[in-house]
Enzyme design. Structure first.
Site, mmCIF file in Angstrom:
data_model
loop_
_atom_site.group_PDB
_atom_site.id
_atom_site.type_symbol
_atom_site.label_atom_id
_atom_site.label_comp_id
_atom_site.label_asym_id
_atom_site.label_seq_id
_atom_site.Cartn_x
_atom_site.Cartn_y
_atom_site.Cartn_z
ATOM 1 N N THR A 345 -1.462 -1.843 3.658
ATOM 2 C CA THR A 345 -0.239 -0.922 4.259
ATOM 3 C C THR A 345 -0.682 0.335 3.641
ATOM 4 O OG1 THR A 345 1.379 -1.156 2.434
ATOM 5 C CG2 THR A 345 1.111 -3.136 4.167
ATOM 6 N N ARG A 346 0.509 1.381 3.986
ATOM 7 C CA ARG A 346 0.507 2.664 3.544
ATOM 8 C C ARG A 346 1.402 2.766 2.364
ATOM 9 N NH1 ARG A 346 3.047 7.610 4.642
ATOM 10 N NH2 ARG A 346 4.700 6.333 5.645
ATOM 11 N N LYS A 347 1.796 1.557 1.747
ATOM 12 C CA LYS A 347 2.565 1.523 0.312
ATOM 13 C C LYS A 347 1.368 1.845 -0.704
ATOM 14 C CE LYS A 347 5.809 -1.305 2.203
ATOM 15 N NZ LYS A 347 6.525 -2.657 2.387
ATOM 16 N N THR A 348 0.829 3.088 -0.680
ATOM 17 C CA THR A 348 -0.274 3.169 -1.829
ATOM 18 C C THR A 348 0.356 4.208 -2.819
ATOM 19 O OG1 THR A 348 -1.001 4.992 -0.372
ATOM 20 C CG2 THR A 348 -1.926 2.939 -0.315
ATOM 21 N N HIS A 484 -2.461 -4.680 -2.368
ATOM 22 C CA HIS A 484 -2.923 -3.543 -3.192
ATOM 23 C C HIS A 484 -1.645 -3.080 -4.184
ATOM 24 C CE1 HIS A 484 -0.506 -1.112 -0.342
ATOM 25 N NE2 HIS A 484 -1.174 -1.943 0.677
#
Length: 498
Positions: A345-348, A484
């Site tokens: 996902t873009r939850k980085t 992640h």
């Protein structure tokens, strides 16, 4: 119990530092035919015997090649293949304390790929590490009396062109002839990582195709590393003053308690390159390893080694942790029969996204969209602000053009139906589970399958524990931040050698 475990781990590390396997290596592996040679170095204080284990990183697959080797005075031995023959794939050789104690590792070779025995008795080496110019060698079988000084470069060029017509590779003939001996041809290919193609009595050395994730990285990535170094040492380097600039080498060890995936080596290498150090890797990017493993050797000035140590270890620990988790989730989903895409996902982490997305790729999954500009994703806030799903999709299409996919998050079947009707490319069935997920996907596929092209994505609250309920045939994409966010970092250490 804790102290006992620490003692065992330290003993394994110290053992790796003492013995050294000199053959096989990461660049000079074994072939898949017949007996092989194992050679090593040892010092007076090292054990006088050991067992030889072949491993692919998974202890369950270990093969004991020799029960006991007397190393009192010998520095090499001949190793016969196992009863099933030499395997294919990536392996390394461990020298262990005994056949009954495979975890007490005295030394490890670099990871290598068994080269298969090809035509004319030549070995075809691994095609992973190097590219180059095609080279052509006259075979002894074509003209046994020919010597390298008698070879006609123009004839070799013609032979290369002839072979190029039937082989999908770019040929550039080499005007200087190599030795006509089979052994020399094979040795050259092994040294420089060329594949061998034989035709009309000649050996054609084809440039190997590389697969390096480093080639994905943008031009800006090295500037990020410079910023990390500046952040960690904003003024005086007091510890560096203590150790000075004597030339040293440090061993990078992969530790921890379970098999892990190595990821982040380009970043690790660049950190030390910017400090004037060099890195020699024993494992390739994406390789699995079991603790304790000698991963790499870093050489440089003592002060510079310590300037890069913590930044490099932190980065490698997180990137490898993400790759390890990604691989585990993908393997688990595939074991359930899932044939779709596993994605992150873009939850980085802000400022660290490139490394985290890179880790997902090395782990074998799709990193999903990298930023707001690389895909149009309409979530609940977009839809509420626009008034409806249809209105949000229409506005997005006005500016998004034909190159961007449109992914729309929905929470029920009615919203999914509206999104498909409005032309969404991907329907994210957010937080839908069980029969509701299965039945919704089936009914909508039956209703729209012949009129619209779209993919179903499941996301939200996915863990390894409930993965089987979400990794179902009705779903095309399974996206989750579990690969992640809050992943277990992999334990690495960097030890300067005395």
């Amino acid at each position: 119990m804790l102290f006992a475990n620490i003692f065992v781990a330290l003993a394994a590390i110290l053992g790796v530092v003492a013995f050294e396997v000199t053959s096989p290596t990461a660049t000079q592996g074994w072939t898949s035919s017949g007996p092989q040679t194992l050679s090593w170095k040892r010092v007076q204080s090292d054990p006088t015997s050991f067992a030889i284990v072949l491993t692919d990183g998974n202890p369950a697959n270990n093969v004991i090649l020799m029960d006991t080797v007397d190393a009192t005075s010998a520095t090499s031995t001949t190793v016969n293949p196992p009863s099933s023959g030499w395997p294919s794939g990536k392996y390394q050789v461990n020298l262990v304390k005994s056949k009954d104690d495979e975890t007490s590792i005295l030394a490890q070779s670099g990871q290598f790929t068994f080269a298969s025995a090809g035509a004319s008795g030549l070995a075809t080496p691994s095609t992973e590490d190097r590219t180059g110019t095609t080279m052509v060698v006259q075979s002894t079988s074509a003209n046994p009396s020919a010597s390298s000084s008698e070879a006609d470069p123009s004839a070799l060029a013609a032979g290369a062109q002839n072979a190029a017509a039937t082989h999908p590779a770019s040929f550039t003939p080499l005007t200087d002839m190599l030795s006509t001996l089979h052994y020399e041809a094979r040795k050259f290919a092994e040294d420089y990582r060329y594949s061998i193609y034989t035709d009309y009595g000649q050996y054609f050395f084809l440039p190997s195709m590389t697969k390096s994730y480093e080639h994905l990285l943008p031009p800006s990535w090295k500037r990020q590393i410079a910023d990390w170094l500046a952040e960690d040492t904003p003024s005086f380097d007091y510890g560096g003053y203590v150790v000075g600039e004597d030339l040293k080498e440090a061993f990078l060890f992969g530790k921890g308690t379970e098999v892990a995936v190595l990821a982040g080596s380009p970043f690790f290498t660049e950190i030390f390159n910017q400090l004037g150090c060099s890195v020699e890797w024993n494992l390739t990017e994406g390789s699995s390893f079991q603790p304790v493993t000698h991963i790499a050797t870093v050489k440089g000035k003592a002060r510079h080694l310590l300037l890069g140590e913590r930044i490099a270890l932190n980065l490698l620990a997180r990137c490898s942790g993400i790759a390890t988790k990604s691989k585990r989730v993908k393997d688990l989903a595939q074991s359930y029969g899932f044939k779709g895409i596993i994605a992150g996902t873009r939850k980085t982490t802000p400022g660290f996204r490139l490394v985290e997305k890179y880790g997902m790729l090395v782990g074998g999954i799709d990193p999903h969209r990298h930023d707001l500009s690389s895909m149009i994703m309409l979530k609940d806030n977009h839809i509420w602000s626009s008034g409806s799903i249809t209105a949000a999709i229409q506005k997005a299409r006005e500016v998004g053009g034909f190159t961007l996919l449109l992914d729309v998050e929905v929470t029920n079947e009615a919203e999914a139906d509206e999104a498909i009707a409005a032309g969404a490319d991907i329907i994210m069935l957010d937080n839908m589970e069980g029969d509701n997920l299965i039945n919704t996907a089936r009914r909508l596929r039956e209703k729209w399958g012949k009129e619209r092209k779209f993919l179903f994505e499941t996301s939200g609250n996915i863990t390894e524990a409930n993965l089987q309920q979400r990794a179902i045939p009705e779903i095309d994409i399974l996206s989750t931040s579990v690969v992640h966010q809050s992943v277990q970092h992999i334990d690495f250490s960097l030890k300067i050698q005395r």
